[in-house]
Structures are given as structure tokens and as C-alpha cells.
Design an enzyme around this catalytic site. Structure first.
Site, mmCIF file in Angstrom:
data_model
loop_
_atom_site.group_PDB
_atom_site.id
_atom_site.type_symbol
_atom_site.label_atom_id
_atom_site.label_comp_id
_atom_site.label_asym_id
_atom_site.label_seq_id
_atom_site.Cartn_x
_atom_site.Cartn_y
_atom_site.Cartn_z
ATOM 1 N N LYS A 11 0.816 -1.209 0.000
ATOM 2 C CA LYS A 11 0.000 0.000 0.000
ATOM 3 C C LYS A 11 0.864 1.280 0.000
ATOM 4 O O LYS A 11 2.077 1.220 0.272
ATOM 5 C CB LYS A 11 -0.941 -0.035 1.207
ATOM 6 C CG LYS A 11 -1.979 -1.173 1.129
ATOM 7 C CD LYS A 11 -2.964 -1.120 2.290
ATOM 8 C CE LYS A 11 -3.997 -2.234 2.195
ATOM 9 N NZ LYS A 11 -4.996 -2.160 3.303
ATOM 10 N N TYR A 51 -12.418 -2.134 -3.804
ATOM 11 C CA TYR A 51 -12.936 -2.273 -2.441
ATOM 12 C C TYR A 51 -14.464 -2.206 -2.390
ATOM 13 O O TYR A 51 -15.038 -1.844 -1.358
ATOM 14 C CB TYR A 51 -12.329 -1.196 -1.546
ATOM 15 C CG TYR A 51 -10.938 -1.543 -1.033
ATOM 16 C CD1 TYR A 51 -10.737 -2.679 -0.230
ATOM 17 C CD2 TYR A 51 -9.843 -0.744 -1.315
ATOM 18 C CE1 TYR A 51 -9.469 -2.997 0.257
ATOM 19 C CE2 TYR A 51 -8.576 -1.063 -0.820
ATOM 20 C CZ TYR A 51 -8.399 -2.187 -0.038
ATOM 21 O OH TYR A 51 -7.153 -2.503 0.454
ATOM 22 N N PHE A 59 -15.461 3.683 6.985
ATOM 23 C CA PHE A 59 -14.069 3.940 6.599
ATOM 24 C C PHE A 59 -13.852 3.939 5.088
ATOM 25 O O PHE A 59 -12.727 4.138 4.619
ATOM 26 C CB PHE A 59 -13.130 2.928 7.269
ATOM 27 C CG PHE A 59 -13.420 1.477 6.943
ATOM 28 C CD1 PHE A 59 -12.985 0.899 5.766
ATOM 29 C CD2 PHE A 59 -14.129 0.689 7.837
ATOM 30 C CE1 PHE A 59 -13.242 -0.431 5.468
ATOM 31 C CE2 PHE A 59 -14.398 -0.649 7.556
ATOM 32 C CZ PHE A 59 -13.950 -1.198 6.367
ATOM 33 N N ARG A 87 -1.833 -14.257 4.354
ATOM 34 C CA ARG A 87 -2.555 -13.598 5.462
ATOM 35 C C ARG A 87 -1.773 -13.767 6.772
ATOM 36 O O ARG A 87 -1.771 -12.873 7.619
ATOM 37 C CB ARG A 87 -3.966 -14.174 5.607
ATOM 38 C CG ARG A 87 -4.921 -13.896 4.453
ATOM 39 C CD ARG A 87 -5.335 -12.453 4.277
ATOM 40 N NE ARG A 87 -5.975 -11.880 5.424
ATOM 41 C CZ ARG A 87 -6.734 -10.774 5.385
ATOM 42 N NH1 ARG A 87 -6.962 -10.149 4.222
ATOM 43 N NH2 ARG A 87 -7.254 -10.277 6.466
ATOM 44 N N THR A 93 -5.613 -7.172 10.601
ATOM 45 C CA THR A 93 -5.942 -5.908 9.923
ATOM 46 C C THR A 93 -5.453 -4.704 10.723
ATOM 47 O O THR A 93 -4.875 -3.763 10.167
ATOM 48 C CB THR A 93 -7.468 -5.815 9.714
ATOM 49 O OG1 THR A 93 -7.905 -6.975 8.997
ATOM 50 C CG2 THR A 93 -7.853 -4.559 8.956
ATOM 51 N N ARG A 104 2.453 -6.310 9.207
ATOM 52 C CA ARG A 104 1.705 -5.186 9.758
ATOM 53 C C ARG A 104 2.224 -4.789 11.146
ATOM 54 O O ARG A 104 2.261 -3.592 11.478
ATOM 55 C CB ARG A 104 0.216 -5.514 9.783
ATOM 56 C CG ARG A 104 -0.421 -5.378 8.397
ATOM 57 C CD ARG A 104 -1.794 -5.979 8.321
ATOM 58 N NE ARG A 104 -2.533 -5.562 7.132
ATOM 59 C CZ ARG A 104 -3.669 -6.116 6.727
ATOM 60 N NH1 ARG A 104 -4.207 -7.122 7.411
ATOM 61 N NH2 ARG A 104 -4.280 -5.682 5.647
ATOM 62 N N ASN A 114 -2.255 0.210 6.716
ATOM 63 C CA ASN A 114 -1.687 -1.008 7.286
ATOM 64 C C ASN A 114 -0.780 -1.799 6.342
ATOM 65 O O ASN A 114 -0.681 -3.015 6.441
ATOM 66 C CB ASN A 114 -2.797 -1.878 7.876
ATOM 67 C CG ASN A 114 -3.842 -2.268 6.848
ATOM 68 O OD1 ASN A 114 -3.677 -1.981 5.670
ATOM 69 N ND2 ASN A 114 -4.893 -2.939 7.287
ATOM 70 N N HIS A 117 -2.181 -5.405 1.455
ATOM 71 C CA HIS A 117 -3.453 -6.098 1.225
ATOM 72 C C HIS A 117 -3.137 -7.526 0.840
ATOM 73 O O HIS A 117 -2.149 -7.777 0.145
ATOM 74 C CB HIS A 117 -4.236 -5.441 0.077
ATOM 75 C CG HIS A 117 -5.365 -6.301 -0.416
ATOM 76 N ND1 HIS A 117 -6.604 -6.305 0.181
ATOM 77 C CD2 HIS A 117 -5.417 -7.244 -1.404
ATOM 78 C CE1 HIS A 117 -7.382 -7.191 -0.431
ATOM 79 N NE2 HIS A 117 -6.679 -7.767 -1.402
ATOM 80 N N GLU A 128 -9.453 -10.608 -7.829
ATOM 81 C CA GLU A 128 -8.526 -9.489 -7.642
ATOM 82 C C GLU A 128 -7.346 -9.561 -8.613
ATOM 83 O O GLU A 128 -6.886 -8.530 -9.117
ATOM 84 C CB GLU A 128 -8.049 -9.466 -6.193
ATOM 85 C CG GLU A 128 -9.179 -9.083 -5.235
ATOM 86 C CD GLU A 128 -8.829 -9.255 -3.756
ATOM 87 O OE1 GLU A 128 -9.695 -8.943 -2.926
ATOM 88 O OE2 GLU A 128 -7.697 -9.692 -3.438
HETATM 89 P P1 DAT Z 1 -7.975 -6.748 5.460
HETATM 90 O O1 DAT Z 1 -7.203 -5.705 4.668
HETATM 91 O O2 DAT Z 1 -7.175 -7.282 6.621
HETATM 92 O O3 DAT Z 1 -8.540 -7.828 4.596
HETATM 93 P P2 DAT Z 1 -10.671 -5.667 5.605
HETATM 94 O O4 DAT Z 1 -10.938 -6.394 4.328
HETATM 95 O O5 DAT Z 1 -11.615 -5.886 6.729
HETATM 96 O O6 DAT Z 1 -9.207 -5.979 6.154
HETATM 97 O O7 DAT Z 1 -10.631 -4.095 5.345
HETATM 98 C C1 DAT Z 1 -9.982 -3.593 4.178
HETATM 99 C C2 DAT Z 1 -9.159 -2.405 4.574
HETATM 100 O O8 DAT Z 1 -10.021 -1.369 5.052
HETATM 101 C C3 DAT Z 1 -8.186 -2.627 5.729
HETATM 102 O O9 DAT Z 1 -6.967 -3.208 5.292
HETATM 103 C C4 DAT Z 1 -8.003 -1.245 6.241
HETATM 104 C C5 DAT Z 1 -9.387 -0.635 6.070
HETATM 105 N N1 DAT Z 1 -10.155 -0.762 7.316
HETATM 106 C C6 DAT Z 1 -10.794 -1.860 7.769
HETATM 107 N N2 DAT Z 1 -11.382 -1.619 8.954
HETATM 108 C C7 DAT Z 1 -11.115 -0.328 9.244
HETATM 109 C C8 DAT Z 1 -11.438 0.543 10.321
HETATM 110 N N3 DAT Z 1 -12.158 0.115 11.358
HETATM 111 N N4 DAT Z 1 -10.972 1.810 10.290
HETATM 112 C C9 DAT Z 1 -10.243 2.261 9.254
HETATM 113 N N5 DAT Z 1 -9.900 1.499 8.202
HETATM 114 C C10 DAT Z 1 -10.326 0.229 8.196
HETATM 115 MG MG MG Z 2 -10.028 -7.835 3.203
#
Ligand code: DAT
Ligand code: MG
Length: 143
Positions: A11, A51, A59, A87, A93, A104, A114, A117, A128
């Protein structure tokens, strides 16, 4: 276990911190082989589409703004159980919850920024990969 492919993004925060090589080293050390790789600067439309599953969440707008804030590296990784393996080396996350020694935990401090991805299932991985790469950009190892 089976050989799988997964999709990964380094990222904008991690690219800005010059961590591409360090993170690629983590992939390779974990037995994940890079089959495709490129640097892109995502458009708003690209990030929103990527996304789409998170559209409507609080968010979402911040996530799209972050993901378009600078260049990213996108890659296809292959290896034994690659989706879960990636993962695991990524960590949770929220970096505050991520296990010690994960990407991370080591390279990020905010849930919103973070570092990486990784696809969460083989189905999302296939979707993807196709979102960012054509078939001829993915180069299986021949030796
Ligand atoms: P991951 O990237 O671990 O698969 P996710 O699919 O739940 O997590 O969310 C996608 C991205 O969105 C994540 O990497 C960062 C952002 N995100 C998720 N939850 C968040 C939150 N509570 N506040 C801010 N950003 C968030
Ligand atoms: Mg995800």
C-alpha cells in the site's frame, strides 16, 4: 494443501517508506513466489471498484483516499496454501492486534494505513488478480 495463487498490494504508506524490497523478501522467505508485479497509481474508480465489498462502511471514503494517495505495488503470489500463508505473514488488519514479526506489526501503526493487502479466499484472489493483471502479465516459473 495445494498450490494456490493470491493477490497482494504493498500500500502507499509502505511504498512511501521504501519497504518494497523488505516486504518482497518476506514473501520469498515464506515460500511465496512472485509471478507478476507492477507499480501503479490507482485512480479513484479503480480503488472504489477494488474495495466495492466495503462500500457504505464508515471507513470507505478514507480507504479510497488512502489507496489513491500514492503509488502501490500489486503482485500475484504463488505457493503452498498461498492465500492463508500470505494472510499469516501480513498479520491482523489492525497492526495493534498483529502478531509479532508480521508485516503489519513491523511496518504499520494504523488500521487505516496497514502496509499490505492480501486476498482472503481463493475466489477473491482470482477476482482481484483479474482486476489488475492480464493473463500474459502473469509468468509461471519454468525453471
Ligand atoms: P484486510 O485488509 O485485513 O482484509 P478488511 O478487508 O476488513 O481488512 O478491510 C480492508 C481495509 O479497510 C483494511 O486493510 C483497512 C481498512 N479498514 C478496515 N477496517 C477499518 C477501520 N475500522 N478503520 C479504518 N480502516 C479500516
Ligand atoms: Mg479484506
Amino acid at each position: 494443501m495445494a498450490i494456490q495463487r493470491t493477490f497482494s498490494i504493498i500500500k502507499p504508506d509502505a511504498v512511501a517508506k521504501n519497504l518494497i524490497g523488505a516486504i518482497y523478501s518476506r514473501f520469498e522467505s515464506a515460500g511465496l513466489t512472485i509471478l507478476a508485479s507492477k507499480m501503479i497509481h490507482m485512480s479513484q474508480e479503480q480503488a472504489e471498484g477494488f474495495y466495492a465489498e466495503h462500500k457504505g462502511k464508515p471507513f470507505f471514503d478514507g480507504l479510497v483516499a488512502f489507496m489513491t494517495s500514492g503509488p502501490v505495488m500489486v503482485q500475484v503470489l504463488e505457493g503452498e496454501n498461498a492465500v492463508l500463508a500470505n494472510r499469516e505473514i501480513m498479520g491482523s488488519t489492525n497492526p495493534a492486534d498483529a502478531a509479532r514479526g508480521t508485516i503489519r506489526a513491523d511496518y504499520a501503526t494504523e488500521v487505516s494505513e496497514n502496509a499490505v493487502h492480501g486476498s482472503d479466499a481463493t475466489e477473491s484472489a482470482a477476482r482481484e488478480i483479474a482486476y489488475f493483471f492480464t493473463d500474459d502479465e502473469v509468468c509461471p516459473r519454468t525453471r
